[in-house]
Design an enzyme around this catalytic site. Structure first.
Site, mmCIF file in Angstrom:
data_model
loop_
_atom_site.group_PDB
_atom_site.id
_atom_site.type_symbol
_atom_site.label_atom_id
_atom_site.label_comp_id
_atom_site.label_asym_id
_atom_site.label_seq_id
_atom_site.Cartn_x
_atom_site.Cartn_y
_atom_site.Cartn_z
ATOM 1 N N SER A 221 0.786 -1.086 0.026
ATOM 2 C CA SER A 221 0.040 -0.140 0.285
ATOM 3 C C SER A 221 1.113 1.219 0.167
ATOM 4 O O SER A 221 1.583 1.472 -1.116
ATOM 5 C CB SER A 221 -0.895 0.048 1.084
ATOM 6 O OG SER A 221 -2.138 0.795 0.924
ATOM 7 N N ASP B 128 -9.962 -5.317 -4.594
ATOM 8 C CA ASP B 128 -9.364 -4.302 -3.864
ATOM 9 C C ASP B 128 -9.611 -2.869 -4.340
ATOM 10 O O ASP B 128 -9.595 -2.742 -5.734
ATOM 11 C CB ASP B 128 -7.894 -4.516 -3.818
ATOM 12 C CG ASP B 128 -7.146 -3.475 -3.335
ATOM 13 O OD1 ASP B 128 -7.669 -2.487 -2.415
ATOM 14 O OD2 ASP B 128 -5.852 -3.231 -3.341
ATOM 15 N N HIS C 46 -7.712 -6.036 -0.193
ATOM 16 C CA HIS C 46 -6.449 -5.083 0.400
ATOM 17 C C HIS C 46 -6.027 -5.647 1.940
ATOM 18 O O HIS C 46 -6.999 -6.281 2.313
ATOM 19 C CB HIS C 46 -6.940 -3.698 0.601
ATOM 20 C CG HIS C 46 -5.659 -2.705 0.651
ATOM 21 N ND1 HIS C 46 -5.119 -2.202 -0.246
ATOM 22 C CD2 HIS C 46 -5.179 -2.051 1.779
ATOM 23 C CE1 HIS C 46 -4.163 -1.380 0.007
ATOM 24 N NE2 HIS C 46 -4.446 -1.128 1.197
#
Length: 322
Positions: free
Chosen positions: A165, A261, A291
């Site tokens: 991320s 995601d 995610h």
């Protein structure tokens, strides 16, 4: 990615349900200060850092590599060599949350599966530290490793970077920074796990993967950029939003993309831009994954498979010491 409906992997669903139950044991997140948010996040994530492979050696340092203080943790598996190739890993958390503690098992898994050292970095978090403070310190760490890596038993000629991320964002931005100062060869490969490369989230992504009950929606994602930037105009800076960057000259890069995601579209766009820039890029979509799915490694095969793929990619990229 096809526009048809997707189904979350049953094992990932168990992971998400347990996370939801753990969050429910604490006050509403929006009511907490940032230090309190981090404390709760660490508590919620603690279950997923348990267990995993033991390391032959581990070292932790709190020091200033040249642009401000950092805490790092070095995991070395059996047989990694001395000096060992190393993956510098940057945890996710929207530039705001998490630490080398929340990601400790993930780093040990990469080290054990890949046979290389993993250096976890506690970079300074936002909003207390705005862009580019974290990036400055990560770049300084990479230059310090170039000159002093052997002090940690690390081979400065076999360094890779990676993260999940926001950590993937920082990895690519740091590699671009290093290349701009003539150090393009310092980073041998980049592992990007569900990267967050821009504050822009499409209506389609929000409709399919955001909304109530999702692991992350558009409002939450964009709030992290609000924390990270001093001014929204900085979102146009390619080192804050790497999707806008000239990516030519980056090292080989592996994009780990969860099918379910909110940010999957960003990795797919990054893949297109990397190929246009003639970067050696590999991308793989993991069906049913969301995610943060790598943290579910203890209960989900899809997470273990993705970690194995990432470890293989880094090991192969650093096999040749020349």
């Amino acid at each position: 990615m096809a526009a048809s409906k997707v189904t979350i992997d049953p094992e990932i669903r168990l992971f998400l349900d347990e996370m939801t139950a753990r969050w429910a044991q604490h006050p509403p997140f929006a009511d907490l200060s940032f230090p309190e948010q981090r404390r709760v996040s660490e508590a919620v994530r603690a279950r997923w850092t348990e267990g995993g492979p033991a390391m032959a050696g581990a070292e932790e340092r709190l020091f200033d590599p040249g642009a401000g203080e950092l805490r790092i943790r070095v995991h070395k598996p059996e047989g990694a060599g001395d000096p060992a190739p190393a993956l510098v890993y940057l945890h996710g958390g929207g530039f705001t949350l998490f630490s080398i503690d929340t990601h400790d098992r993930l780093m040990r898994e990469y080290a054990a599966r890949g046979g290389f050292a993993v250096i976890g970095v506690d970079y300074p978090l936002s909003p207390e530290h705005k862009y580019p403070v974290a990036l400055d310190r990560i770049e300084a760490l990479m230059l310090w490793l170039r000159d002093n890596g052997r002090d940690l038993g690390v081979d400065p000629h076999r360094l890779a970077m990676g993260g999940d991320s926001a950590g993937a964002n920082l990895s690519i931005a740091a590699a671009l920074r290093l290349a701009a100062r003539g150090e393009a060869g310092l980073v041998r490969a980049i592992l990007s796990n569900y990267g967050y490369f821009s504050p822009e989230v499409s209506d389609e992504a929000e409709a399919r993967f955001g909304g109530p009950g999702s692991i992350m929606d558009r409002a939450e994602a964009q709030s992290y950029y609000v924390n990270y930037l001093s001014d929204w105009a900085e979102a146009d800076d390619p080192l804050a939003s790497p999707l806008l960057a000239d990516l030519a000259g980056l090292p080989p890069l592996f994009l780990v993309i969860p099918e379910c995601d909110l940010l999957a579209e960003q990795s797919l766009a990054m893949e297109t831009r990397l190929r246009r820039a003639a970067v050696d890029v590999k991308a793989k979509i993991y069906p049913g994954a969301t995610h943060s799915f790598l943290e579910a490694m203890s209960v989900a095969k899809v997470a273990r498979d993705a970690i194995e793929d990432g470890a293989d990619f880094i090991r192969q990229a650093m096999a040749d010491p020349s």
